[in-house]
Design an enzyme around this catalytic site. Structure first.
Site, short mmCIF file in Angstrom:
data_model
loop_
_atom_site.label_atom_id
_atom_site.label_comp_id
_atom_site.label_asym_id
_atom_site.label_seq_id
_atom_site.Cartn_x
_atom_site.Cartn_y
_atom_site.Cartn_z
N HIS A 118 1.18 -0.79 -0.08
CA HIS A 118 0.09 0.08 0.28
C HIS A 118 0.53 1.18 0.27
O HIS A 118 1.86 1.41 0.08
CB HIS A 118 -0.97 0.09 1.16
CG HIS A 118 -0.23 0.32 2.94
ND1 HIS A 118 0.46 -1.27 3.66
CD2 HIS A 118 -0.20 0.68 3.21
CE1 HIS A 118 0.50 -0.31 4.19
NE2 HIS A 118 0.72 0.48 4.69
N GLU A 136 6.13 4.72 -0.21
CA GLU A 136 6.14 5.18 1.51
C GLU A 136 8.26 4.84 0.57
O GLU A 136 8.43 6.11 1.16
CB GLU A 136 6.01 4.27 2.11
CG GLU A 136 4.29 4.49 2.58
CD GLU A 136 4.09 3.23 3.16
OE1 GLU A 136 4.79 3.64 4.51
OE2 GLU A 136 2.53 3.53 3.21
#
Length: 276
Positions: A118, A136
């Site tokens: 994610h 990220e």
């Protein structure tokens, strides 16, 4: 004396494959916390094997930012925990940091097979910096690079390791599991993983001079795809944020990576507001 920042996430920790192990509201979370703390301690030991005088700051970077078991953490480090705070997963980053290590990281949204992939939140479908899809790993590596700090090590599944190497081929990685899907992986025994983490961290620190920071010069064009179209409506109330063509994408142009990073953090929080 080297100053080292260790940013710890949870989804890429050795042995973890499911949100029951990473979510504070789920039954296996305490086990996940223990596994996360042990992985971080192994990396700390490796850093100090290579540079015994290193100053180490550990940043709890998962979910509520209150996951690492403080009483079980190596006493030779300082810990940053809690939220909200500046710089999110890289709180404490400044121009004095010589090396950054990512522990327990995961691949970006849309990657597969990748375990628990994610980008910051399930409310975010994708993030792009200057047209390049990043998760990220990329966002944090770019922020570290703005401060001249290279990301010298990443641990996680094989997909997360490959993601960093696409951006920084000179970095070291320690794959602690082979992703089979979003909620499945072939995992190492945690003790074996920790041995590899310790050795990998020592090797990475020994090579840190050979790893360049990820440099993205400003201005930085940011695009964020949000899951909920209503969140897009709210996001456009932020000065400088505009709706792109379509229902789910917003754009922002930052002076530099740091400004774009702050807007991403704000958009993530906004997208999770109930009824947004």
């Amino acid at each position: 004396m080297a100053k080292v920042l260790i940013s710890a996430d949870m989804e890429g920790v050795s042995g973890i494959v499911h949100s029951t192990e990473t979510n504070p509201d789920r039954y296996d979370y305490e086990r996940g916390r223990a596994l996360m703390t042990a992985d971080v301690n192994a990396v700390v030991a490796g850093v100090l094997d290579a540079e015994p005088s290193a100053e180490i700051v550990v940043v709890d970077g998962h979910g509520p930012f209150r996951n690492l078991l403080v009483e079980d953490l190596d006493r030779r480090v300082r810990l940053i925990r809690g939220r909200p705070r500046p710089r999110g997963m890289l709180a404490g980053l400044d121009d004095d940091v010589d090396a950054v290590l990512f522990v327990g990281y995961h691949a970006r949204a849309g990657t597969g097979p990748a375990t628990l992939a994610h980008t910051m939140s399930d409310a975010v479908l994708g993030v792009r910096l200057n047209g390049r899809e990043v998760g990220e790993i990329g966002i944090n590596a770019a922020l570290a690079g703005q401060h001249g700090a290279p990301v010298v090590l990443l641990s996680g599944d094989d997909a997360a390791c490959a993601e960093l190497l696409e951006l920084v081929p000179e970095a070291s990685t320690v794959p602690v599991k082979r992703a089979l899907g979003q909620l499945a992986a072939e995992v190492l025994h945690p003790a074996v993983a920790r041995d590899r983490l310790r050795q990998g961290a020592a090797t990475a620190m020994g090579r840190r001079a050979q790893v360049p920071p990820l440099s993205i010069s400003g201005p930085v064009a940011l695009e964020v795809d949000l899951h909920n179209p209503a969140a897009v409506d709210m996001a456009t109330l932020i000065p400088g944020v505009e709706r792109a063509a379509g229902a789910r994408t917003v754009t922002f142009t930052g002076r530099d990576v740091a400004e774009a990073y702050d807007v991403v953090q704000l958009l993530v929080q906004l997208a999770q507001v109930k009824n947004a």
